[in-house]
Write an enzyme that holds these catalytic residues in place. Structure first.
Site, PDB file in Angstrom:
ATOM      1  N   LYS A  18      19.719 -16.552  19.641  1.00 18.46           N
ATOM      2  CA  LYS A  18      20.204 -15.918  18.405  1.00 18.46           C
ATOM      3  C   LYS A  18      19.042 -15.587  17.471  1.00 18.46           C
ATOM      4  O   LYS A  18      18.953 -14.486  16.950  1.00 18.46           O
ATOM      5  CB  LYS A  18      21.177 -16.853  17.644  1.00 18.46           C
ATOM      6  CG  LYS A  18      22.384 -17.285  18.448  1.00 18.46           C
ATOM      7  CD  LYS A  18      23.322 -18.162  17.613  1.00 18.46           C
ATOM      8  CE  LYS A  18      22.730 -19.479  17.149  1.00 18.46           C
ATOM      9  NZ  LYS A  18      22.474 -20.457  18.220  1.00 18.46           N
ATOM     10  N   ARG A  93      29.710 -22.355  11.960  1.00 19.86           N
ATOM     11  CA  ARG A  93      29.697 -23.229  13.139  1.00 19.86           C
ATOM     12  C   ARG A  93      30.994 -24.002  13.272  1.00 19.86           C
ATOM     13  O   ARG A  93      31.141 -24.795  14.209  1.00 19.86           O
ATOM     14  CB  ARG A  93      28.542 -24.203  13.049  1.00 19.86           C
ATOM     15  CG  ARG A  93      27.313 -23.767  13.867  1.00 19.86           C
ATOM     16  CD  ARG A  93      26.190 -24.653  13.444  1.00 19.86           C
ATOM     17  NE  ARG A  93      25.211 -24.971  14.413  1.00 19.86           N
ATOM     18  CZ  ARG A  93      23.958 -24.497  14.370  1.00 19.86           C
ATOM     19  NH1 ARG A  93      23.608 -23.608  13.498  1.00 19.86           N
ATOM     20  NH2 ARG A  93      23.072 -24.926  15.238  1.00 19.86           N
ATOM     21  N   ARG A 165      10.370 -28.701  17.594  1.00 20.41           N
ATOM     22  CA  ARG A 165      11.359 -29.271  16.681  1.00 20.41           C
ATOM     23  C   ARG A 165      11.761 -30.656  17.161  1.00 20.41           C
ATOM     24  O   ARG A 165      11.948 -30.862  18.363  1.00 20.41           O
ATOM     25  CB  ARG A 165      12.598 -28.363  16.620  1.00 20.41           C
ATOM     26  CG  ARG A 165      12.523 -27.319  15.542  1.00 20.41           C
ATOM     27  CD  ARG A 165      13.631 -26.309  15.608  1.00 20.41           C
ATOM     28  NE  ARG A 165      14.976 -26.862  15.684  1.00 20.41           N
ATOM     29  CZ  ARG A 165      16.083 -26.127  15.656  1.00 20.41           C
ATOM     30  NH1 ARG A 165      15.998 -24.800  15.537  1.00 20.41           N
ATOM     31  NH2 ARG A 165      17.272 -26.674  15.742  1.00 20.41           N
TER      32      ARG A 165
HETATM   33  P1  AMP Z   1      19.737 -24.566  14.195  1.00 20.94           P
HETATM   34  O1  AMP Z   1      18.378 -24.299  13.667  1.00 20.94           O
HETATM   35  O2  AMP Z   1      20.677 -23.423  13.969  1.00 20.94           O
HETATM   36  O3  AMP Z   1      19.736 -25.039  15.622  1.00 20.94           O
HETATM   37  O4  AMP Z   1      20.322 -25.776  13.324  1.00 20.94           O
HETATM   38  C1  AMP Z   1      19.684 -27.035  13.302  1.00 20.94           C
HETATM   39  C2  AMP Z   1      20.619 -28.078  12.722  1.00 20.94           C
HETATM   40  O5  AMP Z   1      20.957 -27.729  11.372  1.00 20.94           O
HETATM   41  C3  AMP Z   1      21.966 -28.224  13.427  1.00 20.94           C
HETATM   42  O6  AMP Z   1      21.893 -29.069  14.555  1.00 20.94           O
HETATM   43  C4  AMP Z   1      22.809 -28.826  12.315  1.00 20.94           C
HETATM   44  O7  AMP Z   1      22.515 -30.183  12.093  1.00 20.94           O
HETATM   45  C5  AMP Z   1      22.305 -28.059  11.102  1.00 20.94           C
HETATM   46  N1  AMP Z   1      23.066 -26.802  10.892  1.00 20.94           N
HETATM   47  C6  AMP Z   1      22.585 -25.528  10.995  1.00 20.94           C
HETATM   48  N2  AMP Z   1      23.538 -24.630  10.717  1.00 20.94           N
HETATM   49  C7  AMP Z   1      24.659 -25.355  10.442  1.00 20.94           C
HETATM   50  C8  AMP Z   1      25.989 -25.010  10.099  1.00 20.94           C
HETATM   51  N3  AMP Z   1      26.371 -23.730   9.990  1.00 20.94           N
HETATM   52  N4  AMP Z   1      26.865 -26.020   9.890  1.00 20.94           N
HETATM   53  C9  AMP Z   1      26.499 -27.308   9.977  1.00 20.94           C
HETATM   54  N5  AMP Z   1      25.273 -27.707  10.320  1.00 20.94           N
HETATM   55  C10 AMP Z   1      24.352 -26.738  10.553  1.00 20.94           C
END
Ligand code: AMP
Length: 221
Positions: A18, A93, A165
């Site tokens: 994404k 999400r 990360r």
């Molecule tokens: P990402 O960078 O999109 O993989 O997000 C990393 C982490 O941020 C996820 O594993 C969640 O803990 C948190 N996170 C990101 N976006 C959301 C969302 N829309 N709702 C809840 N937690 C989120």
């Protein structure tokens, strides 16, 4: 004829691509990428009280509570740079987030143009995420084997430092995938029912996926 706004959601499991595709769309269509993951990582690094609150959820791969993430996202969406459109990357999400977003977009007169769902099997995602490296500067994503930077440890786009990360460890990835299947994948049905959903095979080559997404976007205008 006036150009329609491009209000897009990119949906898909962690590691589906994404962020990579969103960055390419940003360059081509000049609309901003709004990544809730990036917004929350920035809050954590700044040491703000919100950062302290979300840190634990992110470390374990759990979702941050809806109310918090919705507030952060809607605030960002009020930015002037979102007036002609935006790409939401990693938001919504949960169905509750999608409903809050819908209400906010309707009340702001910013209807959703489409939702692009990237489909990738779990087996491929684990390998992608454990070998993923991210730029500290622009959050561009690399793969140690399949998408290497030109210079080891340095971002091609902005020369920022690449890092792994903390939540890209195998244990946390497995939890993030479970969370995706339990809480996020119902959104595929949610947007299909609204006739907003477009699916792409996220297992294809990056350029091919990009071209498919551009075709979808151009069909929306
Ligand atoms: P990402 O960078 O999109 O993989 O997000 C990393 C982490 O941020 C996820 O594993 C969640 O803990 C948190 N996170 C990101 N976006 C959301 C969302 N829309 N709702 C809840 N937690 C989120």
């Amino acid at each position: 004829m006036s150009k329609r706004n491009l209000n897009l959601i990119f949906l898909g499991p962690p590691g589906a691509g994404k962020g990579t595709q969103a960055k390419m769309i940003v360059d081509k269509y000049s609309i901003p990428q709004l990544s809730t993951g990036d917004l929350m990582r920035a809050a954590v690094s700044s040491g703000s009280s919100i950062g302290d609150e979300v840190k634990g959820y992110m470390a374990s791969g759990a979702l941050v509570p809806d109310a918090l993430v919705v507030d952060i996202l809607l605030d960002r969406l009020s930015g002037d740079d979102c007036r002609d459109g935006f790409i939401l990357d990693g938001f919504p999400r949960t169905v509750a987030q999608a409903e809050s977003l819908e209400k906010a977009l309707v009340s702001r007169g910013m209807p959703l143009s489409g939702v692009v769902a990237m489909i990738v099997p779990d087996e491929a995602l684990l390998g992608r995420l454990t070998a993923r490296r991210i730029c500290r500067g622009c959050s561009a994503s690399y793969h140690l084997e399949f998408l290497k930077p030109k210079v080891d440890g340095v971002c091609d786009r902005c020369q920022g430092e690449l890092y792994q990360r903390k939540d890209d460890s195998e244990e946390v990835i497995l939890n993030r995938l479970k969370v995706y299947h339990d809480q996020t994948s119902p959104l595929i049905d949610f947007y299909q029912k609204q006739k907003k959903l477009y699916t792409v095979d996220g297992n294809n080559k990056i350029e091919m996926i990009f071209s498919e997404i551009c075709d979808i976007i151009d069909s929306l205008n």
